[in-house]
Design a protein around this motif. Structure first.
Motif, PDB file in Angstrom:
ATOM      1  N   VAL A  53       0.840  -1.208   0.000  1.00 46.80           N
ATOM      2  CA  VAL A  53       0.000   0.000   0.000  1.00 46.80           C
ATOM      3  C   VAL A  53       0.872   1.255   0.000  1.00 46.80           C
ATOM      4  O   VAL A  53       0.604   2.219  -0.733  1.00 46.80           O
ATOM      5  N   PHE A  54       1.927   1.246   0.798  1.00 48.57           N
ATOM      6  CA  PHE A  54       2.852   2.377   0.843  1.00 48.57           C
ATOM      7  C   PHE A  54       3.473   2.622  -0.534  1.00 48.57           C
ATOM      8  O   PHE A  54       3.479   3.753  -1.032  1.00 48.57           O
ATOM      9  N   LEU A  55       3.980   1.566  -1.165  1.00 51.88           N
ATOM     10  CA  LEU A  55       4.587   1.696  -2.488  1.00 51.88           C
ATOM     11  C   LEU A  55       3.564   2.180  -3.522  1.00 51.88           C
ATOM     12  O   LEU A  55       3.873   3.033  -4.360  1.00 51.88           O
ATOM     13  N   LEU A  56       2.349   1.634  -3.438  1.00 52.36           N
ATOM     14  CA  LEU A  56       1.307   1.997  -4.398  1.00 52.36           C
ATOM     15  C   LEU A  56       0.964   3.479  -4.305  1.00 52.36           C
ATOM     16  O   LEU A  56       0.850   4.164  -5.330  1.00 52.36           O
ATOM     17  N   THR A  57       0.811   3.993  -3.087  1.00 56.83           N
ATOM     18  CA  THR A  57       0.452   5.416  -2.927  1.00 56.83           C
ATOM     19  C   THR A  57       1.574   6.331  -3.426  1.00 56.83           C
ATOM     20  O   THR A  57       1.307   7.344  -4.074  1.00 56.83           O
ATOM     21  N   ILE A  58       2.820   5.960  -3.147  1.00 54.64           N
ATOM     22  CA  ILE A  58       3.960   6.761  -3.629  1.00 54.64           C
ATOM     23  C   ILE A  58       4.022   6.726  -5.152  1.00 54.64           C
ATOM     24  O   ILE A  58       4.217   7.764  -5.809  1.00 54.64           O
ATOM     25  N   ILE A  59       3.848   5.534  -5.738  1.00 57.54           N
ATOM     26  CA  ILE A  59       3.925   5.380  -7.197  1.00 57.54           C
ATOM     27  C   ILE A  59       2.805   6.160  -7.887  1.00 57.54           C
ATOM     28  O   ILE A  59       3.018   6.810  -8.912  1.00 57.54           O
ATOM     29  N   ILE A  60       1.586   6.085  -7.330  1.00 55.42           N
ATOM     30  CA  ILE A  60       0.458   6.847  -7.897  1.00 55.42           C
ATOM     31  C   ILE A  60       0.776   8.340  -7.873  1.00 55.42           C
ATOM     32  O   ILE A  60       0.586   9.052  -8.875  1.00 55.42           O
ATOM     33  N   GLY A  61       1.277   8.820  -6.749  1.00 62.71           N
ATOM     34  CA  GLY A  61       1.643  10.227  -6.644  1.00 62.71           C
ATOM     35  C   GLY A  61       2.729  10.619  -7.626  1.00 62.71           C
ATOM     36  O   GLY A  61       2.652  11.673  -8.280  1.00 62.71           O
ATOM     37  N   MET A  62       3.754   9.769  -7.763  1.00 63.24           N
ATOM     38  CA  MET A  62       4.834  10.057  -8.716  1.00 63.24           C
ATOM     39  C   MET A  62       4.314  10.124 -10.148  1.00 63.24           C
ATOM     40  O   MET A  62       4.717  10.997 -10.923  1.00 63.24           O
ATOM     41  N   GLY A  63       3.405   9.198 -10.472  1.00 62.72           N
ATOM     42  CA  GLY A  63       2.815   9.206 -11.815  1.00 62.72           C
ATOM     43  C   GLY A  63       2.066  10.503 -12.096  1.00 62.72           C
ATOM     44  O   GLY A  63       2.206  11.098 -13.174  1.00 62.72           O
ATOM     45  N   ILE A  64       1.291  10.952 -11.107  1.00 65.17           N
ATOM     46  CA  ILE A  64       0.555  12.219 -11.253  1.00 65.17           C
ATOM     47  C   ILE A  64       1.537  13.384 -11.438  1.00 65.17           C
ATOM     48  O   ILE A  64       1.346  14.240 -12.302  1.00 65.17           O
TER      49      ILE A  64
END
Length: 294
Positions: A53-64
């Motif tokens: 979940v931590f990795l997913l939230t960071i990756i989503i933010g980076m993509g944005i």
């Protein structure tokens, strides 16, 4: 709430990674997620599951962050090439004190470290000269050669992306793939983004542990190489006209001391102040760390 904050942190890291000269790794340190990210990025399935979940939230933010930045950067390259390059040079120059501080956190650099510094400097200048003589086209469709090229430079850029003080997008710029990637993100060219995405994943998985080991075992030598790479990047980023070897069109523009040049210098100064101000903010947030660094 924690997940929303992590997404916002990811946005900041993504924007940083999209700007050549701004270190995404340094931004991870400032955002207090660097150690956790490097610990989570592993081939150990148990650790990946724990931190999913931590990795997913960071990756989503980076993509944005990257997507938001791509449109603006594409416009800047097309219409304000010289000013944009000077901004990047300013950011690189402003980052040097912070990187030097990291390099000398334990001990000062010695004359022996001029060797890894020279290696880093030589690599950047050599790669730049080679890339200037190669195709300067923005890649919009894939062949086996361009697929492999984008894959390889993305692996290298990903390794740089997670290292504090070094910019993954700057590496892409030096290797000649930056505008291709920015253009592909802006236009959502999935075919071009596939080898880039694979390269980034491979680069992070393969290099995270190696980078951590180098920074632990050979911190000053590793940072001496990084400093050489960064100093050499001024030669790589300096605005100049290039000829597209496919179409024969002139791309880019050379610096001239006129109104455009003066504006570029002013924008370069703003670029210098950007990383310096981020360092100042970080010191205010962490006064104890700032004292111990002295």
């Amino acid at each position: 709430m924690e997940h929303i904050i992590n997404v916002l942190k990811g946005v900041v890291i993504g924007v940083a990674n999209a700007i050549p000269g701004v270190s995404g790794g340094t931004m991870m340190v400032i955002m207090k997620v660097f150690d956790r990210l490097l610990g989570a990025v592993t081939l150990n399935l148990k650790k990946l599951k724990e931190n999913f979940v931590f990795l997913l939230t960071i990756i989503i933010g980076m993509g944005i962050g990257v997507i938001l930045s791509a449109k603006v950067l594409n416009i800047c390259f097309e219409n304000f090439y010289v000013q944009t390059q000077f901004f990047f040079m300013g950011v690189v120059l402003g980052s040097l004190p912070m990187i030097y501080k990291e390099a000398t956190k334990e001990k000062k650099l010695e004359p022996l470290h001029l060797i890894p510094f020279a290696i880093g400097l030589g690599v950047i200048i050599g790669v730049t000269v080679i890339s200037m003589s190669a195709t300067n086209s923005v890649i919009t469709s894939l062949t086996p050669v361009t697929f492999f090229y984008l894959l390889m430079i993305s692996v290298v850029a990903a390794a740089a992306m997670i290292m504090p003080g070094l910019s993954g997008s700057l590496v892409l710029l030096i290797l000649g793939g930056y505008q291709t990637v920015i253009n592909a993100v802006d236009e959502m060219n999935i075919m071009v983004l596939i080898p880039v995405g694979i390269g980034i994943i491979l680069g992070i998985l393969l290099c995270a542990k190696v980078i951590t080991l180098c920074l632990k075992k050979w911190q000053r030598g590793t940072y001496a190489v990084i400093l050489g790479l960064i100093v050499g990047s001024f030669y790589a980023i300096w605005p100049r006209e290039t000829i597209d070897s496919v179409t024969g069109e002139i791309t880019g523009a050379s610096f001239e001391f006129n109104s455009t040049g003066i504006i570029a210098i002013v924008i370069g100064i703003i670029g210098i102040l950007l990383p310096l101000s981020m360092e100042l903010i970080d010191r205010k947030k962490n006064p104890e760390a700032a004292k111990s660094a002295k």
